[in-house]
Structure formats: structure tokens, C-alpha cells
Design a protein around this motif. Structure first.
Motif, short mmCIF file in Angstrom:
data_model
loop_
_atom_site.label_atom_id
_atom_site.label_comp_id
_atom_site.label_asym_id
_atom_site.label_seq_id
_atom_site.Cartn_x
_atom_site.Cartn_y
_atom_site.Cartn_z
N LYS A 100 0.92 -1.36 0.01
CA LYS A 100 -0.06 -0.05 0.07
C LYS A 100 0.81 1.08 -0.06
O LYS A 100 0.51 2.24 -0.79
CB LYS A 100 -1.05 -0.06 1.41
CG LYS A 100 -1.88 1.12 1.29
CD LYS A 100 -2.87 1.10 2.63
CE LYS A 100 -3.64 -0.12 2.39
NZ LYS A 100 -4.94 -0.29 3.37
N GLU A 101 1.90 1.32 0.73
CA GLU A 101 2.99 2.52 0.62
C GLU A 101 3.49 2.47 -0.68
O GLU A 101 3.99 3.70 -1.01
CB GLU A 101 3.86 2.11 1.85
CG GLU A 101 3.35 2.45 3.17
CD GLU A 101 4.22 2.00 4.23
OE1 GLU A 101 4.25 2.61 5.38
OE2 GLU A 101 5.10 1.00 4.06
N THR A 104 0.66 3.46 -3.96
CA THR A 104 -0.27 4.24 -3.32
C THR A 104 -1.60 4.34 -4.40
O THR A 104 -2.80 4.44 -4.01
CB THR A 104 -0.01 5.52 -2.62
OG1 THR A 104 0.73 6.43 -4.00
CG2 THR A 104 1.38 5.28 -1.78
#
Length: 261
Positions: A100-101, A104
Motif C-alpha cells: 500500500k505504501e 499508493t
């Protein structure tokens, strides 16, 4: 023999440059040299590797242990005297983050659950269209003719515009003197000072000496590096054979770091 003040200061300055980190002045400034018309690539060694657009492919299928991630990080940080500072003042050239990081703006892409649950290596993306270069007022950061986005850290005034411009969080700022936090200092690479920004440089100093980046050599084949414009290079081969992703493609920065999924 008489010596005037200007001659003395000039000699003292050159002596100081020659002594920083065991480097001669030419070597120290070579990665970040600026020609009369702008950034120039300086290759001082005949054994230098030559490429039109250096790129890296990260093979996520090979990263099956925490040891390998750490091995790549340690190789980079030890080679470049990256200080061990924890918390908000941490300095990082290469690090890990979640799916997710890392991606994004690509949460809707369907990938296997095991991919979404594994860590991803992150670093400077050495973009074709780097926003960090456009906003730097002193040209301390610039893109070499071989695609490497590097820095002349002696030109950095600490304004941090490049940090604001980078959409990948790939730059760190030295809020304190980093040198007391360096373990096993490598005397062949210059250290930085308080108030300077730093980041991954694709080991441009090693490329200019005929060597691949330190993280690539430590990766046991999980990091593939080569000339993106050479159809016979290893990086082009794996990108033809495997599905790959880049970070934040919608921004138009055209990253040179690819993730093989």
C-alpha cells in the motif's frame, strides 16, 4: 618566500578538498560536476560502465526472506556511510515498505494476495522526468546523461525543495551531524554534514569505476541492473519476460525502477 592571502587561501582550500574522505578534489566532485552549460557527466576512469539509461528491476519472487532485504540495505548503507539514526530523523537510501505504501495509486490492480502482503524495496526511482531536479535552486541535484539522478552534496543548501518535489519520499535530510552515527565508516566515500539532503545515486561512483551498484551485487540475483536502451541487456530481457509495475505512473515521472510481480 612571500605568499599573499589569496594564494594562501587557494592552496588551503585545495588541500582541504584533497583530504576529505581520502578523495582527491577531482574524484570528490566528479559525481556532481556542473559544466558551463549545465550538468555534465564526468567519467574519470577508463573502466567505467557505459549506458544510455540505467535501470533496475526488482524481482519480487526472489525476495523470500527478511535476510535478503536487509542484505541489500546493508550493502548500500555501509558503502555510502549512511548513519544509523532511528525515528523521524532517520536517513535512508534504500528501505522497505508495504504494498500500500509502495503503490499508493494502484490499489485497484488485481495482484495475488501474497504479493500484497510482502514488503517492497524502495529507493530513488531515477526518473526520466525528475521533479526534484526542476525545483532545486542550486542544481545540487541533476540527471546525468545516462539517466542517473545524482547529487553534488557540496552544492546542497538544505532548502529541501527536492524533498517536497519528490513524489516517492526518496530523500532524507540531515537534521544533525550524521558522522557520529556511522558504523564502520568507509573512508573511500565522502561523509555528509548537518543541513544536507541525500539519497540513492544508483552507485554512480561505482558505475564510473566499472562496478554495478552495491545493492545489486548483494542481492543474489534478485536485483537486475542494466541499460534500458540496450535490447540485449539483462534488464530489458526480464522486462520482456515478466509483468512489471512502477510507482505512481500517473505522475508522468517515468521511473527507472521496475517491480517484477
Amino acid at each position: 618566500m612571500a605568499i599573499n592571502r589569496r594564494t594562501f587561501l587557494k592552496a588551503a582550500g585545495l588541500t582541504t578538498l584533497a583530504g576529505i574522505g581520502g578523495h582527491a578534489a577531482m574524484e570528490l566532485f566528479a559525481p556532481g560536476s556542473l559544466g558551463a552549460s549545465g550538468p555534465a557527466r564526468v567519467t574519470a576512469y577508463p573502466e567505467a560502465l557505459h549506458g544510455e539509461r540505467w535501470a533496475m528491476a526488482i524481482d519480487m519472487e526472489r525476495f523470500t526472506s527478511a535476510r535478503l532485504y536487509q542484505q541489500c540495505i546493508d550493502a548500500c548503507h555501509q558503502r555510502h556511510n549512511v548513519p544509523h539514526i532511528s525515528g523521524k530523523d532517520a536517513i535512508k537510501w534504500i528501505w522497505t515498505g508495504s504494498y500500500k505504501e509502495t503503490f499508493t495509486d494502484q490499489q485497484s490492480i488485481i495482484v495475488p494476495e501474497e504479493v500484497k502482503n510482502q514488503p517492497f524495496l524502495m529507493l530513488c526511482n531515477h526518473c526520466d522526468n525528475p521533479p526534484c531536479v526542476r525545483v532545486c535552486p542550486t542544481r545540487a541535484t541533476f540527471r546525468r546523461e545516462d539517466g542517473v539522478v545524482t547529487m553534488d552534496m557540496h552544492r546542497c543548501i538544505g532548502c529541501r525543495y527536492c524533498m517536497a518535489g519528490c513524489p516517492y519520499g526518496a530523500r532524507s535530510f540531515n537534521y544533525r551531524d550524521p558522522r557520529p552515527f556511522i558504523r564502520n565508516m568507509d573512508s573511500t566515500y565522502p561523509t555528509r554534514t548537518k543541513g544536507v539532503v541525500e539519497k540513492c545515486t544508483f552507485c554512480d561512483d561505482r558505475l564510473d569505476r566499472g562496478l554495478f551498484p552495491a545493492c545489486v551485487e548483494a542481492s543474489e540475483g534478485a536485483l537486475v541492473f542494466g541499460d534500458l536502451d540496450n535490447p540485449d541487456s539483462d534488464v530489458r530481457r526480464v522486462l520482456k519476460e515478466r509483468y512489471s509495475m512502477v510507482r505512481k505512473p500517473s505522475l508522468g515521472t517515468k521511473p527507472h525502477v521496475f517491480y517484477l510481480i
